[in-house]
Design a protein around this motif. Structure first.
Motif, PDB file in Angstrom:
ATOM      1  N   LEU A  49       0.834  -1.205   0.000  1.00  0.00           N
ATOM      2  CA  LEU A  49       0.000   0.000   0.000  1.00  0.00           C
ATOM      3  C   LEU A  49       0.868   1.254   0.000  1.00  0.00           C
ATOM      4  CD1 LEU A  49      -2.769   1.317   0.030  1.00  0.00           C
ATOM      5  CD2 LEU A  49      -2.821   1.005   2.537  1.00  0.00           C
ATOM      6  N   ALA A  50       1.958   1.236   0.752  1.00  0.00           N
ATOM      7  CA  ALA A  50       2.874   2.391   0.756  1.00  0.00           C
ATOM      8  C   ALA A  50       3.401   2.657  -0.653  1.00  0.00           C
ATOM      9  CB  ALA A  50       4.032   2.144   1.727  1.00  0.00           C
ATOM     10  N   ASP A  51       3.769   1.607  -1.363  1.00  0.00           N
ATOM     11  CA  ASP A  51       4.266   1.775  -2.744  1.00  0.00           C
ATOM     12  C   ASP A  51       3.163   2.275  -3.674  1.00  0.00           C
ATOM     13  OD1 ASP A  51       6.874   1.036  -2.140  1.00  0.00           O
ATOM     14  OD2 ASP A  51       6.567  -1.063  -2.706  1.00  0.00           O
ATOM     15  N   GLU A  52       1.960   1.741  -3.502  1.00  0.00           N
ATOM     16  CA  GLU A  52       0.828   2.166  -4.331  1.00  0.00           C
ATOM     17  C   GLU A  52       0.514   3.655  -4.110  1.00  0.00           C
ATOM     18  OE1 GLU A  52      -3.953   1.395  -4.257  1.00  0.00           O
ATOM     19  OE2 GLU A  52      -2.659  -0.345  -3.910  1.00  0.00           O
ATOM     20  N   LEU A  53       0.500   4.082  -2.860  1.00  0.00           N
ATOM     21  CA  LEU A  53       0.189   5.481  -2.563  1.00  0.00           C
ATOM     22  C   LEU A  53       1.310   6.413  -3.009  1.00  0.00           C
ATOM     23  CD1 LEU A  53      -1.496   4.990   0.919  1.00  0.00           C
ATOM     24  CD2 LEU A  53      -2.611   5.358  -1.300  1.00  0.00           C
ATOM     25  N   LEU A  54       2.550   5.985  -2.845  1.00  0.00           N
ATOM     26  CA  LEU A  54       3.677   6.781  -3.337  1.00  0.00           C
ATOM     27  C   LEU A  54       3.586   6.953  -4.848  1.00  0.00           C
ATOM     28  CD1 LEU A  54       6.404   8.226  -2.925  1.00  0.00           C
ATOM     29  CD2 LEU A  54       7.484   5.979  -3.182  1.00  0.00           C
ATOM     30  N   ASN A  55       3.258   5.887  -5.558  1.00  0.00           N
ATOM     31  CA  ASN A  55       3.110   5.968  -7.006  1.00  0.00           C
ATOM     32  C   ASN A  55       2.003   6.954  -7.386  1.00  0.00           C
ATOM     33  OD1 ASN A  55       3.818   4.932  -9.725  1.00  0.00           O
ATOM     34  ND2 ASN A  55       1.682   4.274  -9.684  1.00  0.00           N
ATOM     35  N   ALA A  56       0.898   6.938  -6.629  1.00  0.00           N
ATOM     36  CA  ALA A  56      -0.204   7.876  -6.893  1.00  0.00           C
ATOM     37  C   ALA A  56       0.228   9.324  -6.641  1.00  0.00           C
ATOM     38  CB  ALA A  56      -1.415   7.527  -6.042  1.00  0.00           C
ATOM     39  N   ILE A  57       1.160   9.516  -5.733  1.00  0.00           N
ATOM     40  CA  ILE A  57       1.688  10.868  -5.478  1.00  0.00           C
ATOM     41  C   ILE A  57       2.612  11.286  -6.617  1.00  0.00           C
ATOM     42  CG2 ILE A  57       3.236  12.223  -4.001  1.00  0.00           C
ATOM     43  CD1 ILE A  57       2.134  10.503  -1.628  1.00  0.00           C
ATOM     44  N   LEU A  58       3.591  10.450  -6.933  1.00  0.00           N
ATOM     45  CA  LEU A  58       4.623  10.830  -7.906  1.00  0.00           C
ATOM     46  C   LEU A  58       4.143  10.797  -9.351  1.00  0.00           C
ATOM     47  CD1 LEU A  58       7.745   9.036  -6.400  1.00  0.00           C
ATOM     48  CD2 LEU A  58       7.050  11.429  -6.143  1.00  0.00           C
ATOM     49  N   HIS A  59       3.234   9.891  -9.671  1.00  0.00           N
ATOM     50  CA  HIS A  59       2.831   9.710 -11.070  1.00  0.00           C
ATOM     51  C   HIS A  59       1.336   9.865 -11.296  1.00  0.00           C
ATOM     52  CE1 HIS A  59       6.904   8.366 -11.673  1.00  0.00           C
ATOM     53  NE2 HIS A  59       6.754   7.497 -10.700  1.00  0.00           N
ATOM     54  N   GLY A  60       0.636  10.297 -10.282  1.00  0.00           N
ATOM     55  CA  GLY A  60      -0.812  10.439 -10.385  1.00  0.00           C
ATOM     56  C   GLY A  60      -1.283  11.765  -9.833  1.00  0.00           C
ATOM     57  N   SER A  61      -2.488  11.736  -9.315  1.00  0.00           N
ATOM     58  CA  SER A  61      -3.113  12.975  -8.859  1.00  0.00           C
ATOM     59  C   SER A  61      -3.307  13.038  -7.351  1.00  0.00           C
ATOM     60  CB  SER A  61      -4.472  13.133  -9.558  1.00  0.00           C
ATOM     61  OG  SER A  61      -5.317  12.038  -9.217  1.00  0.00           O
ATOM     62  N   LYS A  62      -2.655  12.158  -6.595  1.00  0.00           N
ATOM     63  CA  LYS A  62      -2.831  12.174  -5.140  1.00  0.00           C
ATOM     64  C   LYS A  62      -2.185  13.425  -4.557  1.00  0.00           C
ATOM     65  CE  LYS A  62      -2.355   9.450  -0.921  1.00  0.00           C
ATOM     66  NZ  LYS A  62      -3.752   9.650  -0.550  1.00  0.00           N
ATOM     67  N   ARG A  63      -3.045  14.318  -4.038  1.00  0.00           N
ATOM     68  CA  ARG A  63      -2.578  15.554  -3.416  1.00  0.00           C
ATOM     69  C   ARG A  63      -3.301  15.803  -2.103  1.00  0.00           C
ATOM     70  NH1 ARG A  63       0.564  14.439  -6.582  1.00  0.00           N
ATOM     71  NH2 ARG A  63       1.622  15.719  -8.134  1.00  0.00           N
ATOM     72  N   ALA A  64      -3.804  14.715  -1.507  1.00  0.00           N
ATOM     73  CA  ALA A  64      -4.477  14.809  -0.213  1.00  0.00           C
ATOM     74  C   ALA A  64      -4.354  13.477   0.509  1.00  0.00           C
ATOM     75  CB  ALA A  64      -5.945  15.175  -0.399  1.00  0.00           C
ATOM     76  N   THR A  65      -4.512  13.538   1.817  1.00  0.00           N
ATOM     77  CA  THR A  65      -4.507  12.333   2.631  1.00  0.00           C
ATOM     78  C   THR A  65      -5.381  12.576   3.852  1.00  0.00           C
ATOM     79  OG1 THR A  65      -3.093  10.598   3.572  1.00  0.00           O
ATOM     80  CG2 THR A  65      -2.449  12.894   4.006  1.00  0.00           C
ATOM     81  N   SER A  66      -5.826  11.510   4.464  1.00  0.00           N
ATOM     82  CA  SER A  66      -6.666  11.624   5.651  1.00  0.00           C
ATOM     83  C   SER A  66      -6.185  10.639   6.705  1.00  0.00           C
ATOM     84  CB  SER A  66      -8.133  11.369   5.289  1.00  0.00           C
ATOM     85  OG  SER A  66      -8.276  10.181   4.550  1.00  0.00           O
ATOM     86  N   SER A  67      -6.380  11.029   7.940  1.00  0.00           N
ATOM     87  CA  SER A  67      -5.975  10.195   9.065  1.00  0.00           C
ATOM     88  C   SER A  67      -6.931  10.453  10.220  1.00  0.00           C
ATOM     89  CB  SER A  67      -4.529  10.503   9.456  1.00  0.00           C
ATOM     90  OG  SER A  67      -4.357  11.897   9.655  1.00  0.00           O
TER      91      SER A  67
END
Length: 176
Positions: A49-67
């Motif tokens: 999951l860490a790799d998947e989310l990192l990929n979404a940050i670097l190569h996708g549109s992930k610009r938010a997170t929730s906790s």
């Protein structure tokens, strides 16, 4: 791997994270004593999951997170604030990028809207996907620390969601 058991994340490579942070500060002409607050961590709760989310940050549109605010209290950690930075690591604990927090809001699970769900950059970017996957995620992570969790918990003081938006600021080739 099941919903209840996942492979633990390895520790962050603190030496490499410190080197990345020093390089970032030097590139910006920021002295260590003037540096913004930062943490080094992976998103998610297991390596894949860490790799998947990192990929979404670097190569996708992930610009938010929730906790969960309750997790910050449980681990005695400070809730992020705007201008804080995060050295984001991959599933092996290696630093890959530096993020700058641009906004932080508190809200309930039910306050998250379509725009925020899309900004999380996961799955099909829909609110339905966000709710389904985040409910599974928080049920799993809370169970791992001996707590039962439900979306209604986020309506209680101390149980709110921490909704962060961020931008990539390092390395330059990924900067927003």
């Amino acid at each position: 791997m099941t919903e209840k058991t996942v492979e633990a994340l390895p520790p962050v490579n603190t030496e490499a994270a410190a080197k990345m942070w020093a390089g970032y500060l030097a590139s910006r002409g920021i002295s260590e004593d003037q540096a913004p607050r930062h943490v080094a961590e992976s998103f998610g709760d297991h390596p894949a999951l860490a790799d998947e989310l990192l990929n979404a940050i670097l190569h996708g549109s992930k610009r938010a997170t929730s906790s969960l605010a309750s997790e910050y209290a449980h681990y005695d950690e400070r809730i992020p604030e705007p201008e804080d930075h995060c050295i984001i690591c991959d599933g092996a604990g290696e630093p890959r990028a530096i993020l700058r927090v641009t906004s932080v809001q508190r809200g309930s699970f039910f306050d998250v809207d379509e725009q925020f769900a899309a900004a999380e950059g996961e799955g099909d970017l829909s609110l339905g996907y966000w709710r389904r996957e985040h409910e599974k995620f928080w049920r799993r992570t809370q169970l791992s620390i001996g707590r039962q969790w439900s979306p209604d918990d986020t309506r209680k003081p101390g149980g709110e969601l921490i909704l962060e938006r961020f931008e990539i600021c390092w390395p330059e080739e990924f900067a927003d």
